[in-house]
Write an enzyme that holds these catalytic residues in place. Structure first.
Site, PDB file in Angstrom:
ATOM      1  N   LYS A  17      45.968  41.463  47.291  1.00 21.61           N
ATOM      2  CA  LYS A  17      45.585  42.264  46.114  1.00 21.61           C
ATOM      3  C   LYS A  17      44.367  43.121  46.474  1.00 21.61           C
ATOM      4  O   LYS A  17      43.306  42.593  46.803  1.00 21.61           O
ATOM      5  CB  LYS A  17      45.255  41.337  44.928  1.00 21.61           C
ATOM      6  CG  LYS A  17      44.664  42.060  43.700  1.00 21.61           C
ATOM      7  CD  LYS A  17      44.434  41.120  42.504  1.00 21.61           C
ATOM      8  CE  LYS A  17      43.651  41.801  41.390  1.00 21.61           C
ATOM      9  NZ  LYS A  17      43.372  40.913  40.243  1.00 21.61           N
ATOM     10  N   ASP A  21      37.867  46.268  39.174  1.00 23.57           N
ATOM     11  CA  ASP A  21      38.679  45.907  38.014  1.00 23.57           C
ATOM     12  C   ASP A  21      37.828  46.002  36.750  1.00 23.57           C
ATOM     13  O   ASP A  21      37.090  45.079  36.414  1.00 23.57           O
ATOM     14  CB  ASP A  21      39.230  44.484  38.197  1.00 23.57           C
ATOM     15  CG  ASP A  21      40.163  44.078  37.053  1.00 23.57           C
ATOM     16  OD1 ASP A  21      40.473  44.951  36.215  1.00 23.57           O
ATOM     17  OD2 ASP A  21      40.575  42.897  37.022  1.00 23.57           O
ATOM     18  N   LYS A  57      36.980  44.866  30.187  1.00 22.91           N
ATOM     19  CA  LYS A  57      36.306  43.571  30.326  1.00 22.91           C
ATOM     20  C   LYS A  57      34.939  43.607  29.628  1.00 22.91           C
ATOM     21  O   LYS A  57      34.392  44.687  29.392  1.00 22.91           O
ATOM     22  CB  LYS A  57      36.069  43.266  31.816  1.00 22.91           C
ATOM     23  CG  LYS A  57      37.302  42.863  32.594  1.00 22.91           C
ATOM     24  CD  LYS A  57      36.936  42.524  34.033  1.00 22.91           C
ATOM     25  CE  LYS A  57      38.137  42.137  34.857  1.00 22.91           C
ATOM     26  NZ  LYS A  57      38.732  40.837  34.466  1.00 22.91           N
ATOM     27  N   ASP A  80      37.448  42.291  43.528  1.00 22.75           N
ATOM     28  CA  ASP A  80      38.855  42.125  43.160  1.00 22.75           C
ATOM     29  C   ASP A  80      39.813  42.626  44.258  1.00 22.75           C
ATOM     30  O   ASP A  80      41.028  42.569  44.089  1.00 22.75           O
ATOM     31  CB  ASP A  80      39.129  42.814  41.819  1.00 22.75           C
ATOM     32  CG  ASP A  80      40.172  42.074  40.992  1.00 22.75           C
ATOM     33  OD1 ASP A  80      40.420  40.889  41.280  1.00 22.75           O
ATOM     34  OD2 ASP A  80      40.752  42.692  40.082  1.00 22.75           O
ATOM     35  N   ASP A 134      44.339  44.340  31.750  1.00 23.66           N
ATOM     36  CA  ASP A 134      43.455  43.594  32.651  1.00 23.66           C
ATOM     37  C   ASP A 134      44.245  42.646  33.559  1.00 23.66           C
ATOM     38  O   ASP A 134      43.692  42.078  34.499  1.00 23.66           O
ATOM     39  CB  ASP A 134      42.418  42.809  31.823  1.00 23.66           C
ATOM     40  CG  ASP A 134      41.255  42.317  32.670  1.00 23.66           C
ATOM     41  OD1 ASP A 134      41.156  42.761  33.846  1.00 23.66           O
ATOM     42  OD2 ASP A 134      40.458  41.515  32.160  1.00 23.66           O
ATOM     43  N   GLU A 185      46.236  43.402  35.851  1.00 22.74           N
ATOM     44  CA  GLU A 185      46.772  44.464  36.715  1.00 22.74           C
ATOM     45  C   GLU A 185      47.225  43.956  38.078  1.00 22.74           C
ATOM     46  O   GLU A 185      48.120  44.533  38.699  1.00 22.74           O
ATOM     47  CB  GLU A 185      45.711  45.564  36.893  1.00 22.74           C
ATOM     48  CG  GLU A 185      44.610  45.279  37.938  1.00 22.74           C
ATOM     49  CD  GLU A 185      43.757  44.052  37.647  1.00 22.74           C
ATOM     50  OE1 GLU A 185      43.657  43.668  36.469  1.00 22.74           O
ATOM     51  OE2 GLU A 185      43.200  43.473  38.597  1.00 22.74           O
ATOM     52  N   ARG A 190      48.861  41.302  39.161  1.00 19.51           N
ATOM     53  CA  ARG A 190      50.247  40.841  39.325  1.00 19.51           C
ATOM     54  C   ARG A 190      51.219  42.011  39.350  1.00 19.51           C
ATOM     55  O   ARG A 190      52.291  41.917  39.914  1.00 19.51           O
ATOM     56  CB  ARG A 190      50.581  39.839  38.213  1.00 19.51           C
ATOM     57  CG  ARG A 190      50.575  40.423  36.839  1.00 19.51           C
ATOM     58  CD  ARG A 190      50.554  39.356  35.752  1.00 19.51           C
ATOM     59  NE  ARG A 190      49.242  38.726  35.621  1.00 19.51           N
ATOM     60  CZ  ARG A 190      48.978  37.715  34.811  1.00 19.51           C
ATOM     61  NH1 ARG A 190      49.936  37.207  34.052  1.00 19.51           N
ATOM     62  NH2 ARG A 190      47.763  37.199  34.748  1.00 19.51           N
TER      63      ARG A 190
HETATM   64  N1  BES Z   1      40.693  40.089  38.579  1.00 21.53           N
HETATM   65  C1  BES Z   1      40.960  39.364  37.393  1.00 21.53           C
HETATM   66  C2  BES Z   1      40.941  37.855  37.617  1.00 21.53           C
HETATM   67  C3  BES Z   1      39.650  37.235  37.967  1.00 21.53           C
HETATM   68  C4  BES Z   1      38.641  37.119  37.015  1.00 21.53           C
HETATM   69  C5  BES Z   1      39.476  36.696  39.211  1.00 21.53           C
HETATM   70  C6  BES Z   1      37.470  36.494  37.348  1.00 21.53           C
HETATM   71  C7  BES Z   1      38.323  36.070  39.534  1.00 21.53           C
HETATM   72  C8  BES Z   1      37.310  35.973  38.599  1.00 21.53           C
HETATM   73  C9  BES Z   1      42.333  39.712  36.835  1.00 21.53           C
HETATM   74  O1  BES Z   1      42.758  40.996  37.061  1.00 21.53           O
HETATM   75  C10 BES Z   1      42.257  39.484  35.365  1.00 21.53           C
HETATM   76  O2  BES Z   1      41.439  40.084  34.751  1.00 21.53           O
HETATM   77  N2  BES Z   1      43.085  38.599  34.848  1.00 21.53           N
HETATM   78  C11 BES Z   1      43.061  38.273  33.474  1.00 21.53           C
HETATM   79  C12 BES Z   1      44.494  38.147  33.008  1.00 21.53           C
HETATM   80  C13 BES Z   1      44.649  38.051  31.515  1.00 21.53           C
HETATM   81  C14 BES Z   1      44.268  39.354  30.859  1.00 21.53           C
HETATM   82  C15 BES Z   1      46.074  37.700  31.208  1.00 21.53           C
HETATM   83  C16 BES Z   1      42.351  36.918  33.325  1.00 21.53           C
HETATM   84  O3  BES Z   1      42.561  36.062  34.164  1.00 21.53           O
HETATM   85  O4  BES Z   1      41.560  36.789  32.397  1.00 21.53           O
HETATM   86 ZN    ZN Z   2      41.962  41.916  38.760  1.00 19.88          ZN
HETATM   87 ZN    ZN Z   3      42.060  42.401  35.612  1.00 19.14          ZN
END
Ligand code: BES
Ligand code: ZN
Ligand code: ZN
Length: 460
Positions: free
Chosen positions: A227, A232, A239, A250, A309, A311, A313
């Site tokens: 990734k 992000d 966020k 990220d 957010d 993104e 996946r």
């Molecule tokens: N990059 C983040 C995941 C992340 C957050 C990794 C903090 C490490 C530390 C990812 O893109 C994300 O924001 N995922 C969201 C998904 C949700 C909106 C379904 C999450 O995990 O909150």
């Molecule tokens: Zn992310």
């Molecule tokens: Zn994200």
């Protein structure tokens, strides 16, 4: 060889390592002089307690370090910054496994990210004589490649966007004579990577797909996917400030697969390697993708966007579909994919998913051997129903407060991987929130040594 290590010299200072439970007995067998010094320094039977013992001229004569047991290899990692400049060696024979990991911990401690702050302690010169038990190349590769992961992650998003990630891949192309193909911007649509394009299109920095190939195509094929979200912001589902603060990290998955690739190339691992990195910035603009949008994907499945957010996946889905198209012998992706993984397992423990139990066992063994922790999480099929959509083949994340966010993310990815391909998905945090021996605050390589060990066991 890295500057924190050196060859044997006559003048090096011994480091004596004692297990906590043996400290008392060990001290009983030492001179009164040494017993007095250790007592006056308050040497205790606990991990990391240490004492700089001087001779009767007041010169540093030996270092005593207490460890919990022979699994406690990080304890040696605190010494390089605590000891006076000089050359040191491990005094006695210790278990091989401890020695090789402790020496890596020593190396990992010497890391500093110095690009924007010149006042670091550059002059620090504590060197360790590499013990005979260690294979210097193995130690160097482990440390150097972890440093590369850290450097890539620690570089601010301003200085490392999708194009700079391409430049990092170019280094491999040039230094290791790999073949690099880049698909960027609108070409991603033309060449059918709709999800990578959708996520990346809101940024002024155009999305890129890095596709690197190396090695003999007669060898087993290993494909790595990382990734590469260079920043992000969350997109339109922005966020919070706290949630965004570390999001330069990220692209941690991309950093891991680049370093792993470099490591594999430097030891000439007999595999046919492919590295795919979708590199984007998840930004906010008039051209950002939106909740409620429906996009086609490379695999042909239509995807309803729930939360911009989630993104990672999406870009991985297109990359994994492409990775599946040449049926590799092994497919591994690394991604800073979910906050839910962090809630479940904390900062230090990446979660991994696989469709292959043997592969899981191999990885857990490798993780144990390398002192590089990983925890298996389940591809729990019943949670797949959370991804059912009224308007598309699937939603990309759940919109119900049902939890299990790391699992549903992995299940979403699994829709884009051909079931017959042994696949590992590693959800990493890639970040140290505090300073600890060998593990300074900031970007971190997690699972890198374990996965390299697995690859070496399989193909080396
Ligand atoms: N990059 C983040 C995941 C992340 C957050 C990794 C903090 C490490 C530390 C990812 O893109 C994300 O924001 N995922 C969201 C998904 C949700 C909106 C379904 C999450 O995990 O909150
Ligand atoms: Zn992310
Ligand atoms: Zn994200």
């Amino acid at each position: 060889m890295l500057t924190c290590y050196t060859d044997k010299t006559d003048k090096s200072i011994p480091i004596i390592v004692v297990e906590a439970e043996n400290l008392e007995v060990w001290l009983d067998n030492q001179s009164d002089f040494l017993q007095n010094i250790t007592a006056s320094h308050g040497l205790k039977a606990q991990s990391g307690s240490y004492c700089l013992a001087t001779n009767d001229l007041g010169q540093l004569h030996q270092v005593i370090l207490v460890v919990d047991d022979w699994e406690d290899f990080w304890a040696l990692g605190q010494l390089p910054k605590l000891l006076p400049d000089g050359v040191y060696h491990l005094a006695n024979e210790y278990p091989d496994t401890w020695v090789s990991l402790a020496v890596i911990a020593w190396g990992l401690e010497s890391y500093q990210y110095t690009v924007f702050k010149k006042s670091h302690d550059h002059a620090k010169q504590t060197k360790l004589v590499l013990p005979d038990q260690c294979e210097p190349n193995a130690i160097n590769h482990a440390v150097k490649n972890s440093f590369w992961v850290r450097d890539l992650i620690n570089t601010p998003a301003e200085n490392l966007g999708p194009e700079e990630l391409v430049l990092a891949a170019r280094q491999l192309e040039e230094q290791q004579s790999a073949d690099l193909t880049i698909i960027s911007g609108e070409d991603l649509l033309v060449q059918r990577y709709p999800l990578i394009h959708a996520v990346g299109r809101g940024s002024a920095r155009v999305p890129q797909l890095i596709d690197l190939r190396w090695g003999d195509t007669n060898h087993p094929m290993v494909t790595l996917v990382g990734k590469g979200v260079c920043f992000d912001s969350g997109g339109l589902d922005i966020k919070t400030a706290a949630g965004m603060l570390h999001m330069k990290k990220d692209m941690g998955g991309a950093a891991h697969v680049l370093a792993l690739a470099r490591w594999m190339m430097s030891v000439n691992l007999p595999v046919s390697l492919r590295v795919l990195i979708p590199a984007v910035e998840n930004s906010i603009s008039g051209w950002s993708y939106r909740p409620g949008d429906v996009f086609s994907s490379r695999a042909g499945l239509s995807v309803e966007i729930i939360n911009t957010d989630a993104e990672g996946r999406l870009i991985l889905a297109d990359a994994l579909a492409e990775a599946s198209s040449d049926s590799p012998d092994l497919l591994i992706d690394f991604a800073t994919l979910t906050g839910a993984r962090h809630v479940a397992l904390g900062c230090d423990l990446p979660g991994f998913y696989t469709n292959n139990d043997d592969l899981a066992d191999e990885l857990l063994t490798a993780s144990q051997v390398q002192g590089d922790p990983l925890w298996r999480l389940p591809l729990y099929k019943p949670y797949r129903s959370a991804l059912k959509s009224d308007v598309a083949d699937l939603k990309h994340c759940s919109d119900a407060p049902v939890g299990g966010g790391s699992i549903t993310a992995a299940l979403f990815l699994s829709e884009f991987v051909q079931a017959s391909i042994p696949w590992l998905h590693i959800d990493v945090g890639a970040w140290n929130h505090q300073n600890r021996p060998g593990r300074p605050k900031g970007g971190e390589a997690q699972g890198l040594r374990a996965v390299f060990e697995l690859l070496q066991q399989r193909y080396g």
